[in-house]
Design an enzyme around this catalytic site. Structure first.
Site, PDB file in Angstrom:
ATOM      1  N   TYR A  36       0.683  -1.308  -0.014  1.00 33.11           N
ATOM      2  CA  TYR A  36      -0.245  -0.006   0.049  1.00 33.11           C
ATOM      3  C   TYR A  36       0.897   1.170   0.010  1.00 33.11           C
ATOM      4  O   TYR A  36       2.229   1.274   0.200  1.00 33.11           O
ATOM      5  CB  TYR A  36      -0.845   0.073   1.188  1.00 33.11           C
ATOM      6  N   ARG A  55       8.011   3.974  -4.769  1.00 31.90           N
ATOM      7  CA  ARG A  55       8.112   2.975  -3.807  1.00 31.90           C
ATOM      8  C   ARG A  55       6.962   1.907  -3.848  1.00 31.90           C
ATOM      9  O   ARG A  55       7.266   0.806  -3.560  1.00 31.90           O
ATOM     10  CB  ARG A  55       7.936   3.898  -2.399  1.00 31.90           C
ATOM     11  N   ARG A 104      -7.380 -21.924  -0.190  1.00 32.77           N
ATOM     12  CA  ARG A 104      -6.519 -21.396   0.471  1.00 32.77           C
ATOM     13  C   ARG A 104      -5.153 -21.991   0.786  1.00 32.77           C
ATOM     14  O   ARG A 104      -4.878 -23.124   1.117  1.00 32.77           O
ATOM     15  CB  ARG A 104      -6.946 -21.309   2.127  1.00 32.77           C
ATOM     16  N   HIS A 106      -0.837 -21.197   0.547  1.00 31.43           N
ATOM     17  CA  HIS A 106       0.139 -20.217   0.850  1.00 31.43           C
ATOM     18  C   HIS A 106       1.028 -19.648  -0.645  1.00 31.43           C
ATOM     19  O   HIS A 106       1.446 -18.587  -0.822  1.00 31.43           O
ATOM     20  CB  HIS A 106       1.426 -20.819   1.532  1.00 31.43           C
ATOM     21  N   LYS A 152       6.690  -1.786   1.848  1.00 29.24           N
ATOM     22  CA  LYS A 152       5.287  -1.189   2.618  1.00 29.24           C
ATOM     23  C   LYS A 152       4.260  -2.174   2.401  1.00 29.24           C
ATOM     24  O   LYS A 152       3.318  -2.126   1.660  1.00 29.24           O
ATOM     25  CB  LYS A 152       5.039   0.063   2.013  1.00 29.24           C
ATOM     26  N   GLU A 184      12.707   3.283  13.443  1.00 34.73           N
ATOM     27  CA  GLU A 184      12.008   4.241  13.101  1.00 34.73           C
ATOM     28  C   GLU A 184      10.710   4.276  14.181  1.00 34.73           C
ATOM     29  O   GLU A 184      10.711   3.713  15.167  1.00 34.73           O
ATOM     30  CB  GLU A 184      11.516   4.083  11.773  1.00 34.73           C
ATOM     31  N   LEU A 208      11.410   1.822   6.577  1.00 33.55           N
ATOM     32  CA  LEU A 208      10.751   2.221   5.377  1.00 33.55           C
ATOM     33  C   LEU A 208      11.273   3.373   4.800  1.00 33.55           C
ATOM     34  O   LEU A 208      11.799   4.467   5.531  1.00 33.55           O
ATOM     35  CB  LEU A 208       9.191   2.260   5.676  1.00 33.55           C
TER      36      LEU A 208
HETATM   37  C1  LIG Z   1       6.915   2.077   9.547  1.00 33.44           C
HETATM   38  C2  LIG Z   1       6.859   3.398   8.775  1.00 33.44           C
HETATM   39  N1  LIG Z   1       8.131   4.086   8.893  1.00 33.44           N
HETATM   40  C3  LIG Z   1       7.982   5.274   8.077  1.00 33.44           C
HETATM   41  C4  LIG Z   1       6.970   6.048   7.541  1.00 33.44           C
HETATM   42  C5  LIG Z   1       7.154   7.204   6.804  1.00 33.44           C
HETATM   43  O1  LIG Z   1       6.965   7.082   5.580  1.00 33.44           O
HETATM   44  P1  LIG Z   1       6.300   8.505   4.645  1.00 33.44           P
HETATM   45  O2  LIG Z   1       6.886   9.601   5.060  1.00 33.44           O
HETATM   46  O3  LIG Z   1       6.558   8.126   3.232  1.00 33.44           O
HETATM   47  O4  LIG Z   1       4.732   8.396   5.109  1.00 33.44           O
HETATM   48  C6  LIG Z   1       5.907   5.348   7.654  1.00 33.44           C
HETATM   49  C7  LIG Z   1       4.480   5.849   6.819  1.00 33.44           C
HETATM   50  O5  LIG Z   1       3.600   5.435   7.126  1.00 33.44           O
HETATM   51  C8  LIG Z   1       5.663   4.099   8.139  1.00 33.44           C
HETATM   52  O6  LIG Z   1       4.467   3.298   8.282  1.00 33.44           O
END
Ligand SMILES: Cc1ncc(COP(=O)(O)O)c(C=O)c1O
Length: 294
Positions: A36, A55, A104, A106, A152, A184, A208
């Site tokens: 997403y 991304r 179902r 995997h 993501k 993060e 991320l």
């Molecule tokens: C785990 C994580 N890290 C960092 C970010 C920040 O990413 P962005 O600035 O692209 O929203 C997000 C955004 O949802 C996130 O879920």
């Protein structure tokens, strides 16, 4: 947005969000098998659209899911959904899953199974004035997520549990740690200001690659030295400022961690300047086409 259920996009069609339906056999539902994006719309313009879409494409490629639309197709979907509302500050959610099949299993389904594509918009959750004046509370928690946090993925259960635990402990964001270093936030990038430098961890599989992270780094150019390096929880506790940044929340000051003040315990001067620069930047680029970077 007057209507709580605006238009959405599902598998090539625009329809009222309240009427959108997918199969319970969708692999997104059964296995969280999908990716997403959340794209912020500021001043009526999707911010860092190209970076979000690149991304998205990368996440899908890593998961070996076909992207049902080219980049320009997602731009068109986004612009159509935004134009269908009267709002100019929005979040656009884009999701693609591996699709659905009977049974179902995997293992990946046959190539004939089409990915499911979905997009909807919601109002941008503007931070309250009191939040900007006081900052937010962070809570450190052990990062219990998987080893590919650079993707993501819609598999957000660990993020959900961590964010709730932070909330239950009186905080507004979980600041995640692995072996004593900060990775993060549960849904944000973490920055610290130390010795007059802005510091944030490098992009690797443990975080991320944030779009807001890059915006902040670009806005620091020529003003604030930036250091991309890992830092410890202790470095964060003794920093003069801590910030979080994300598409959904912008850049916000963290004024306490685990109940202890960061710096003076109020939003720092460096954050205030970054916040103002970001607002000015959003004003300055408001009329640019969506795919021009920045
Ligand atoms: C785990 C994580 N890290 C960092 C970010 C920040 O990413 P962005 O600035 O692209 O929203 C997000 C955004 O949802 C996130 O879920």
């Amino acid at each position: 947005m007057a209507d709580p259920y605006p238009t959405c996009w599902l598998n090539g069609e625009y329809l009222p969000l309240a009427e959108a339906r997918i199969s319970p056999l969708d692999r997104g539902f059964l296995f969280a098998d999908g990716a997403y994006e959340v794209v912020p719309v500021h001043r009526g313009r999707p911010f860092r659209m190209r970076q979000h879409l690149e991304r998205f494409d990368r996440s899908l490629a890593e998961l070996r899911i076909g992207n049902p639309l080219p980049l320009a197709g997602w731009v068109e979907v986004t612009n159509t959904l935004v134009a269908a509302t009267s709002a100019t500050e929005l979040l656009v959610y884009l999701q693609v899953t591996r699709g659905m099949e009977y049974g179902r299993n995997h293992l990946f389904p046959p190539a004939t199974v089409e990915p499911t594509g979905f997009a909807f918009v919601s109002p941008y959750p503007q931070p309250a004035q009191s939040l900007l004046e006081r900052g937010l509370a962070g809570v450190t928690l052990e990062d219990t997520r998987w080893a590919r946090c650079d993707i993501k993925s819609v598999a957000l259960l660990a993020n959900v549990l961590l964010r709730q635990e932070a909330q239950d402990k009186g905080g507004s964001e979980a600041i995640l740690t692995r072996d004593g270093r900060v990775t993060e936030g549960s849904s944000s990038t973490v920055f610290i200001v130390r010795d007059g430098k802005l510091v944030t961890p490098p992009n690797d599989h443990s975080i991320l690659p944030g779009t807001s992270r890059d915006a902040v780094i670009e806005l620091a150019a020529g003003w604030l030295p930036v250091e991309i390096r890992t830092f410890s929880v202790d470095d964060m506790r003794s920093a003069s400022e801590v910030w979080i940044a994300s598409a959904g929340r912008g850049v916000l000051p963290v004024t306490s961690v685990d109940g202890k003040a960061i710096g003076t315990g109020t939003p720092g001067a460096t954050w205030l300047s970054m916040y103002a620069r970001l607002q000015q930047h959003l004003d300055a680029i408001a009329a640019r086409p969506a795919l021009v970077d920045a």
